[in-house]
Design a protein around this motif. Sequence first.
Motif, mmCIF file in Angstrom:
data_model
loop_
_atom_site.group_PDB
_atom_site.id
_atom_site.type_symbol
_atom_site.label_atom_id
_atom_site.label_comp_id
_atom_site.label_asym_id
_atom_site.label_seq_id
_atom_site.Cartn_x
_atom_site.Cartn_y
_atom_site.Cartn_z
ATOM 1 N N TYR A 100 0.822 -1.205 0.000
ATOM 2 C CA TYR A 100 0.000 0.000 0.000
ATOM 3 C C TYR A 100 0.862 1.264 0.000
ATOM 4 O O TYR A 100 1.775 1.402 0.807
ATOM 5 C CB TYR A 100 -0.927 0.013 1.221
ATOM 6 C CG TYR A 100 -2.078 -0.955 1.114
ATOM 7 C CD1 TYR A 100 -3.123 -0.713 0.228
ATOM 8 C CD2 TYR A 100 -2.117 -2.111 1.885
ATOM 9 C CE1 TYR A 100 -4.180 -1.599 0.113
ATOM 10 C CE2 TYR A 100 -3.177 -3.010 1.787
ATOM 11 C CZ TYR A 100 -4.205 -2.748 0.893
ATOM 12 O OH TYR A 100 -5.248 -3.636 0.783
ATOM 13 N N PHE A 150 -7.728 -3.824 -7.460
ATOM 14 C CA PHE A 150 -7.751 -3.596 -6.016
ATOM 15 C C PHE A 150 -9.163 -3.621 -5.452
ATOM 16 O O PHE A 150 -9.347 -3.737 -4.233
ATOM 17 C CB PHE A 150 -7.061 -2.275 -5.670
ATOM 18 C CG PHE A 150 -5.575 -2.349 -5.789
ATOM 19 C CD1 PHE A 150 -4.791 -2.701 -4.701
ATOM 20 C CD2 PHE A 150 -4.946 -2.102 -6.996
ATOM 21 C CE1 PHE A 150 -3.413 -2.797 -4.814
ATOM 22 C CE2 PHE A 150 -3.576 -2.198 -7.119
ATOM 23 C CZ PHE A 150 -2.803 -2.544 -6.029
ATOM 24 N N GLY A 200 -1.237 5.128 1.060
ATOM 25 C CA GLY A 200 -1.493 3.714 1.319
ATOM 26 C C GLY A 200 -2.649 3.494 2.282
ATOM 27 O O GLY A 200 -3.464 2.587 2.089
ATOM 28 N N GLU A 201 -2.733 4.317 3.313
ATOM 29 C CA GLU A 201 -3.835 4.172 4.267
ATOM 30 C C GLU A 201 -5.176 4.500 3.623
ATOM 31 O O GLU A 201 -6.195 3.874 3.928
ATOM 32 C CB GLU A 201 -3.574 5.067 5.477
ATOM 33 C CG GLU A 201 -2.410 4.596 6.341
ATOM 34 C CD GLU A 201 -2.145 5.502 7.521
ATOM 35 O OE1 GLU A 201 -2.694 6.626 7.536
ATOM 36 O OE2 GLU A 201 -1.384 5.098 8.418
ATOM 37 N N VAL A 203 -5.886 4.095 0.374
ATOM 38 C CA VAL A 203 -6.210 2.973 -0.516
ATOM 39 C C VAL A 203 -6.778 1.807 0.291
ATOM 40 O O VAL A 203 -7.770 1.178 -0.109
ATOM 41 C CB VAL A 203 -4.968 2.516 -1.310
ATOM 42 C CG1 VAL A 203 -5.264 1.234 -2.092
ATOM 43 C CG2 VAL A 203 -4.518 3.611 -2.261
ATOM 44 N N ARG A 204 -6.175 1.509 1.420
ATOM 45 C CA ARG A 204 -6.657 0.407 2.246
ATOM 46 C C ARG A 204 -8.097 0.660 2.720
ATOM 47 O O ARG A 204 -8.959 -0.214 2.627
ATOM 48 C CB ARG A 204 -5.731 0.228 3.455
ATOM 49 C CG ARG A 204 -6.001 -1.047 4.253
ATOM 50 C CD ARG A 204 -5.259 -1.006 5.573
ATOM 51 N NE ARG A 204 -3.827 -0.827 5.395
ATOM 52 C CZ ARG A 204 -2.973 -1.823 5.220
ATOM 53 N NH1 ARG A 204 -3.415 -3.077 5.201
ATOM 54 N NH2 ARG A 204 -1.679 -1.580 5.089
ATOM 55 N N ARG A 207 -10.597 0.406 -0.219
ATOM 56 C CA ARG A 207 -10.897 -0.994 -0.574
ATOM 57 C C ARG A 207 -11.935 -1.580 0.381
ATOM 58 O O ARG A 207 -12.927 -2.188 -0.054
ATOM 59 C CB ARG A 207 -9.630 -1.855 -0.499
ATOM 60 C CG ARG A 207 -8.648 -1.688 -1.607
ATOM 61 C CD ARG A 207 -7.570 -2.780 -1.544
ATOM 62 N NE ARG A 207 -8.048 -4.012 -2.145
ATOM 63 C CZ ARG A 207 -8.207 -5.165 -1.513
ATOM 64 N NH1 ARG A 207 -7.967 -5.263 -0.211
ATOM 65 N NH2 ARG A 207 -8.636 -6.229 -2.160
#
Length: 227
Positions: A100, A150, A200-201, A203-204, A207
Motif C-alpha cells: 500500500y 484492487f 497507502g492508508e 487505498v486500504r 478498498r
Amino acid sequence: MSGVAKAPSPKPPVPRGRPGLPKPRVDKAARGQAVLDAAIEVFADKGLQAATMQDVADRLGVAKILIYRLYPSRQSLIDALFGDLLARIEASADQPWGGYGSSIARLVEMSRATHPKLALLLLRDARGAPEAAAWREALETLLTRLIEPFVAPPPGASETARLTCRHAARTFMPFVIEAWAAGVEETDGMDDATRTLWFGEIVRAWREATYRAAGVSPVPPPPPRAS
C-alpha cells in the motif's frame, strides 16, 4: 552605370568541417531530443493550447523549418512527448506491487526522473488541449485498469456488486491523478515517506469501504514484494 544590374552578393560559405575530413553528420536523435526538451519548456510556460511551433523554434534558436523536418505538426510533436511518457507509466505499472502506497511513490519518482514538467502537462493541462485530449483519455483508461484489481469483485458476485466495484475504480482515478500531480509539484506539504504512508492508508480504507458497500468479501490484494 545605372543601367547595369549589380551582381548579387556572394552567399556566406557553408561550414564543411576540417579539410580532408568528411562533412560532420547530423545526430538526428540528439536533435530530436533537443526539440522535445524545448517543447516541454515552451508548453509548460505558455500552455499546450497557446504554444506554437514557432515558439519551440525560437526557444532553440533555429529556423522553424528544422522543427517541421523532425515533427511535421504540433500533433506529431505532442504525440512524441506523451507517447513516450505513457510508455514509461505502463512500464512502471508492470512492476510487482510493492504494498500500500507504493504506486504513488513509484509514479512520483518516475515523473521526477523523466521530466516533472512533462508529467504535469499530462496531469494538469492535457484535458483542455484538443491535440492532447486523447493522451489524457488514454492515461485515465490506463489508471482505471490498474486500479480495478484492487476492488475486483469476487467470483460469483452479483451484477449490482460488480457495478459498485467498477464505480469505485472509476471514481478513485481522479484522486490518484491529483495526489500524483501534487507529489510532483511538492505542494501537498508531505515528504515522500509521509505521502506514501498517507496514500497507502487511504487505498486500504477505500478498498474496505468498497467491499462493504458491495456486500461482498474482499479479494486479497497482490502480495507485496519483500523489498
